[in-house]
Design an enzyme around this catalytic site. Structure first.
Site, mmCIF file in Angstrom:
data_model
loop_
_atom_site.group_PDB
_atom_site.id
_atom_site.type_symbol
_atom_site.label_atom_id
_atom_site.label_comp_id
_atom_site.label_asym_id
_atom_site.label_seq_id
_atom_site.Cartn_x
_atom_site.Cartn_y
_atom_site.Cartn_z
ATOM 1 N N LEU A 191 0.801 -0.999 -0.136
ATOM 2 C CA LEU A 191 0.010 -0.077 -0.058
ATOM 3 C C LEU A 191 0.694 1.287 0.007
ATOM 4 C CD1 LEU A 191 -2.758 -1.083 2.425
ATOM 5 C CD2 LEU A 191 -3.035 -0.954 -0.084
ATOM 6 N N HIS A 242 -3.774 -4.010 -9.374
ATOM 7 C CA HIS A 242 -4.719 -3.216 -8.743
ATOM 8 C C HIS A 242 -6.274 -4.012 -9.075
ATOM 9 C CE1 HIS A 242 -6.453 0.881 -7.770
ATOM 10 N NE2 HIS A 242 -7.281 0.654 -8.666
#
Ligand code: GRF
Length: 201
Positions: A84, A103
């Site tokens: 992240l 993603h």
């Protein structure tokens, strides 16, 4: 020699697991390192079970620390699988064209800083889109901006909520990411990937 892959994680690690499943002993790519920015990431126990060296970075913003860890394992390719944080620019420079990310949406829509996990699926549902999916792309200095290498599409179905949509997209991720890594291993660097290819169990 198989391509040496480092997988960077922050959380659950289901994409790491999908990679490990797809990359059996005869595969042209091998996960040789798991890197985390969090010591409590469940993905680290998956690495432990698979006896893969795992490192929690002391300072994930420190390019030198990253590079030392990657170079110690002679890493060829870095895969961000639920990682992240932004990767420091010194790492991007050294590994340009050799870092990919998965993603949970169809970029270039629904991407950028703060667009991760549930938020992506909420945004897709709020937009009324009829499909969603997963994207694998090259990583550069900006979140979710690098060249798109491949996408796997899934329908958005009536009655979907973020969790149901997330589960459907995650299955697509688990096919797309191993396919992208196998394509990279075959070509010697990340390349566009159209269709998930067979796994090497
Ligand atoms: C995935 O949805 C991935 O697309 C996103 O973060 C999630 C990670 O899931 N970048 P997991 O840790 O691989 O289970």
């Amino acid at each position: 020699m198989p391509m040496r892959v480092a997988v960077a994680v922050s959380g659950r690690g289901s994409n790491l697991e999908a990679l490990l499943r797809a990359l059996g002993p005869d595969a042209p790519a091998r996960v040789v390192l798991v890197v985390s920015d969090r010591a409590d990431a469940p993905a680290l126990s998956r690495a432990g079970t698979a006896r893969i060296p795992a490192v929690t970075l002391g300072d994930p913003g420190d390019a030198d620390e990253w590079l030392a860890v990657l170079e110690r394992q002679a890493v060829d390719l870095v895969v961000l699988a639920g990682y992240l944080k932004l990767v420091p620019s010194g790492v991007i420079e050294r590994f340009r064209g050799r870092i990919i990310n998965i993603h949970p949406g169809l970029l270039p829509a629904y991407g950028g800083k703060g667009m991760y996990g549930r938020r992506v699926h909420q945004a897709v549902l709020a937009s009324g889109a009829r499909e969603s999916g997963a994207t694998v792309h090259l990583v550069d200095e900006v979140y979710d901006r690098g060249t798109i290498l491949g996408q796997a599409r899934v329908p958005v179905l009536p009655g979907d909520d973020p969790d149901r949509l997330a589960a459907r997209v995650l299955e697509a991720e688990h096919r797309l990411l191993p396919a992208a890594v196998l394509a990279a291993a075959a070509a010697g660097r990340p390349v566009p990937v159209d269709q998930p290819v067979e796994s090497h169990q």
